[in-house]
Write a protein that holds these residues in place. Structure first.
Motif, PDB file in Angstrom:
ATOM      1  N   LEU A 140      17.600  -3.039  -0.594  1.00 16.15           N
ATOM      2  CA  LEU A 140      17.102  -1.715  -0.962  1.00 16.15           C
ATOM      3  C   LEU A 140      15.831  -1.474  -0.160  1.00 16.15           C
ATOM      4  O   LEU A 140      14.899  -2.278  -0.228  1.00 16.15           O
ATOM      5  CB  LEU A 140      16.804  -1.632  -2.457  1.00 16.15           C
ATOM      6  N   LYS A 141      15.806  -0.396   0.598  1.00 19.38           N
ATOM      7  CA  LYS A 141      14.626  -0.054   1.384  1.00 19.38           C
ATOM      8  C   LYS A 141      13.991   1.202   0.799  1.00 19.38           C
ATOM      9  O   LYS A 141      14.683   2.184   0.507  1.00 19.38           O
ATOM     10  CB  LYS A 141      14.992   0.187   2.844  1.00 19.38           C
ATOM     11  N   ILE A 142      12.689   1.143   0.650  1.00 18.65           N
ATOM     12  CA  ILE A 142      11.928   2.338   0.288  1.00 18.65           C
ATOM     13  C   ILE A 142      11.057   2.648   1.490  1.00 18.65           C
ATOM     14  O   ILE A 142      10.202   1.835   1.879  1.00 18.65           O
ATOM     15  CB  ILE A 142      11.069   2.125  -0.974  1.00 18.65           C
ATOM     16  N   ARG A 143      11.273   3.810   2.093  1.00 26.00           N
ATOM     17  CA  ARG A 143      10.650   4.113   3.385  1.00 26.00           C
ATOM     18  C   ARG A 143       9.146   4.321   3.296  1.00 26.00           C
ATOM     19  O   ARG A 143       8.387   3.797   4.096  1.00 26.00           O
ATOM     20  CB  ARG A 143      11.294   5.355   4.002  1.00 26.00           C
ATOM     21  N   SER A 144       8.719   5.070   2.377  1.00 29.15           N
ATOM     22  CA  SER A 144       7.295   5.405   2.253  1.00 29.15           C
ATOM     23  C   SER A 144       6.964   5.368   0.768  1.00 29.15           C
ATOM     24  O   SER A 144       7.170   6.346   0.043  1.00 29.15           O
ATOM     25  CB  SER A 144       7.025   6.792   2.839  1.00 29.15           C
ATOM     26  N   THR A 145       6.450   4.225   0.340  1.00 25.64           N
ATOM     27  CA  THR A 145       6.277   4.015  -1.097  1.00 25.64           C
ATOM     28  C   THR A 145       5.233   4.939  -1.695  1.00 25.64           C
ATOM     29  O   THR A 145       4.233   5.296  -1.052  1.00 25.64           O
ATOM     30  CB  THR A 145       5.895   2.556  -1.382  1.00 25.64           C
ATOM     31  N   GLN A 195       0.842  -1.189   0.000  1.00 25.15           N
ATOM     32  CA  GLN A 195       0.000   0.000   0.000  1.00 25.15           C
ATOM     33  C   GLN A 195       0.876   1.237   0.000  1.00 25.15           C
ATOM     34  O   GLN A 195       1.968   1.253   0.612  1.00 25.15           O
ATOM     35  CB  GLN A 195      -0.896   0.020   1.254  1.00 25.15           C
ATOM     36  N   MET A 196       0.400   2.285  -0.659  1.00 27.84           N
ATOM     37  CA  MET A 196       1.113   3.553  -0.670  1.00 27.84           C
ATOM     38  C   MET A 196       1.428   3.999   0.757  1.00 27.84           C
ATOM     39  O   MET A 196       0.574   3.884   1.647  1.00 27.84           O
ATOM     40  CB  MET A 196       0.230   4.585  -1.365  1.00 27.84           C
ATOM     41  N   GLY A 197       2.651   4.470   0.968  1.00 31.39           N
ATOM     42  CA  GLY A 197       3.048   4.926   2.288  1.00 31.39           C
ATOM     43  C   GLY A 197       3.735   3.868   3.133  1.00 31.39           C
ATOM     44  O   GLY A 197       4.334   4.191   4.166  1.00 31.39           O
ATOM     45  N   GLN A 198       3.639   2.629   2.727  1.00 37.83           N
ATOM     46  CA  GLN A 198       4.285   1.548   3.465  1.00 37.83           C
ATOM     47  C   GLN A 198       5.760   1.442   3.099  1.00 37.83           C
ATOM     48  O   GLN A 198       6.192   1.857   2.020  1.00 37.83           O
ATOM     49  CB  GLN A 198       3.595   0.213   3.169  1.00 37.83           C
ATOM     50  N   GLU A 199       6.492   0.839   3.992  1.00 35.78           N
ATOM     51  CA  GLU A 199       7.911   0.580   3.752  1.00 35.78           C
ATOM     52  C   GLU A 199       8.086  -0.794   3.116  1.00 35.78           C
ATOM     53  O   GLU A 199       7.367  -1.743   3.464  1.00 35.78           O
ATOM     54  CB  GLU A 199       8.655   0.614   5.090  1.00 35.78           C
ATOM     55  N   VAL A 200       9.014  -0.882   2.175  1.00 32.66           N
ATOM     56  CA  VAL A 200       9.339  -2.186   1.596  1.00 32.66           C
ATOM     57  C   VAL A 200      10.844  -2.383   1.615  1.00 32.66           C
ATOM     58  O   VAL A 200      11.611  -1.414   1.545  1.00 32.66           O
ATOM     59  CB  VAL A 200       8.819  -2.349   0.151  1.00 32.66           C
ATOM     60  N   ILE A 201      11.228  -3.618   1.738  1.00 30.20           N
ATOM     61  CA  ILE A 201      12.640  -3.983   1.651  1.00 30.20           C
ATOM     62  C   ILE A 201      12.793  -5.039   0.572  1.00 30.20           C
ATOM     63  O   ILE A 201      12.146  -6.104   0.638  1.00 30.20           O
ATOM     64  CB  ILE A 201      13.181  -4.518   2.988  1.00 30.20           C
ATOM     65  N   LEU A 202      13.613  -4.740  -0.400  1.00 32.10           N
ATOM     66  CA  LEU A 202      13.894  -5.676  -1.484  1.00 32.10           C
ATOM     67  C   LEU A 202      15.275  -6.267  -1.222  1.00 32.10           C
ATOM     68  O   LEU A 202      16.217  -5.536  -0.891  1.00 32.10           O
ATOM     69  CB  LEU A 202      13.874  -4.970  -2.842  1.00 32.10           C
ATOM     70  N   ARG A 203      15.362  -7.562  -1.399  1.00 34.50           N
ATOM     71  CA  ARG A 203      16.590  -8.255  -1.019  1.00 34.50           C
ATOM     72  C   ARG A 203      17.294  -8.863  -2.221  1.00 34.50           C
ATOM     73  O   ARG A 203      16.657  -9.326  -3.166  1.00 34.50           O
ATOM     74  CB  ARG A 203      16.290  -9.354  -0.013  1.00 34.50           C
ATOM     75  N   PHE A 233      14.918   6.378  -0.175  1.00 30.90           N
ATOM     76  CA  PHE A 233      15.628   5.151  -0.485  1.00 30.90           C
ATOM     77  C   PHE A 233      16.853   4.992   0.410  1.00 30.90           C
ATOM     78  O   PHE A 233      17.507   5.979   0.768  1.00 30.90           O
ATOM     79  CB  PHE A 233      16.110   5.165  -1.945  1.00 30.90           C
ATOM     80  N   SER A 234      17.156   3.764   0.734  1.00 30.31           N
ATOM     81  CA  SER A 234      18.429   3.479   1.404  1.00 30.31           C
ATOM     82  C   SER A 234      18.874   2.075   1.020  1.00 30.31           C
ATOM     83  O   SER A 234      18.054   1.239   0.612  1.00 30.31           O
ATOM     84  CB  SER A 234      18.296   3.610   2.929  1.00 30.31           C
ATOM     85  N   VAL A 235      20.169   1.840   1.133  1.00 30.23           N
ATOM     86  CA  VAL A 235      20.714   0.519   0.844  1.00 30.23           C
ATOM     87  C   VAL A 235      21.568   0.079   2.017  1.00 30.23           C
ATOM     88  O   VAL A 235      22.127   0.898   2.753  1.00 30.23           O
ATOM     89  CB  VAL A 235      21.546   0.480  -0.454  1.00 30.23           C
ATOM     90  N   GLU A 236      21.661  -1.227   2.144  1.00 30.40           N
ATOM     91  CA  GLU A 236      22.444  -1.805   3.229  1.00 30.40           C
ATOM     92  C   GLU A 236      23.037  -3.112   2.788  1.00 30.40           C
ATOM     93  O   GLU A 236      22.455  -3.823   1.958  1.00 30.40           O
ATOM     94  CB  GLU A 236      21.510  -2.118   4.417  1.00 30.40           C
ATOM     95  N   ARG A 237      24.183  -3.415   3.367  1.00 32.08           N
ATOM     96  CA  ARG A 237      24.725  -4.756   3.201  1.00 32.08           C
ATOM     97  C   ARG A 237      24.896  -5.272   4.625  1.00 32.08           C
ATOM     98  O   ARG A 237      25.969  -5.163   5.216  1.00 32.08           O
ATOM     99  CB  ARG A 237      26.043  -4.705   2.466  1.00 32.08           C
ATOM    100  N   PRO A 238      23.828  -5.799   5.197  1.00 30.73           N
ATOM    101  CA  PRO A 238      23.819  -6.097   6.636  1.00 30.73           C
ATOM    102  C   PRO A 238      24.754  -7.234   7.048  1.00 30.73           C
ATOM    103  O   PRO A 238      25.179  -7.295   8.183  1.00 30.73           O
ATOM    104  CB  PRO A 238      22.350  -6.471   6.897  1.00 30.73           C
TER     105      PRO A 238
END
Lengths: 114, 111
Positions: free
Chosen positions: A77-82, A14-22, A65-70
């Motif tokens: 890739l994280k999108i905070r508020s889609t 849903q719009m406004g939600q955070e997603v993390i793509l791996r 947007f943000s990226v991480e290599r945890p």
């Protein structure tokens, strides 16, 4: 043959939600990338990552947007508020240490924002 | 910023005909890569050209890199239905880590 893997293959949010793509890049690669492709359009660069930091980003890659290599294998890739316009195919890619090394693309995650 | 243009956008050919797509960069490239993307798929690496004037062949595919390293072409001889897809060129630059993709040429092959 080693390959780049991505999960999930399809994400609906849903719009406004955070997603993390791996993404799991190829194991001995040093450079990691995220690209996106809006349906029917060309592949667009988002960000590149090397030595645990962003080495380059495009104007698309804003504060949402943000990226991480945890750990040693995953690259996220994280999108905070889609937003609706974030709906696209997101491709992860990786390559070795030389500038002329080939970039190998993962199969992509299709993100649908409702 | 760097721009990579590709023409034509779309080409429809009869099986057995030849096909060519052209790529032009606004800046000199360090290398150019070609990818093929099937409908619903991801870009699959075909080849990389690095040297000025370089020509490489892969079976029915011939790739050229211009002398000025600003343009490139992909030529397919005697197309087959398996050649269907979108062909993207992508320019690499020593000053950047990322590829700049062209807009792609969608190839349709009529059996």
């Amino acid at each position: 043959e080693p390959e780049v893997t991505q999960t999930p293959s399809h994400q609906v949010t849903q719009m406004g939600q955070e997603v993390i793509l791996r993404c799991v890049p190829i194991s001995n690669h040093l450079y990691f990338y995220w690209y996106r492709q809006i349906l029917g359009q060309k592949v667009e660069f988002l960000v590149s990552f090397y030595n645990n930091e962003i080495s380059e980003k495009s104007e698309i890659f804003d504060d949402q947007f943000s990226v991480e290599r945890p750990d040693g294998s995953n690259f996220t890739l994280k999108i905070r508020s889609t937003k609706l316009e974030d709906s696209a195919m997101y491709f992860c890619a990786s390559r070795g240490g030389r500038v002329t090394d080939t970039q190998y693309f993962g199969p992509g995650t299709r993100l649908t924002v409702l | 910023g760097q721009q990579v243009m590709q023409i034509p956008q779309y080409q429809h050919v009869q099986e057995g005909e030849d096909f060519t797509t052209y790529c032009n960069s606004s800046t000199t490239l360090s290398n150019i890569q070609w990818y093929k993307q099937r409908p619903g798929g991801h870009p699959v690496f075909l080849i990389q050209l690095v040297k000025s004037g370089e020509v490489k062949k892969q079976k029915r595919l011939t790739f050229q890199f211009g002398e000025a390293k600003k343009n490139s072409s992909l030529h397919i001889t005697a197309t087959q239905t398996t050649d269907v897809g979108t062909y993207f060129c992508a320019g690499g630059n020593t000053g950047r880590r990322a590829l700049t993709f062209g807009s792609g040429t969608r190839l349709q092959v009529q059996p």
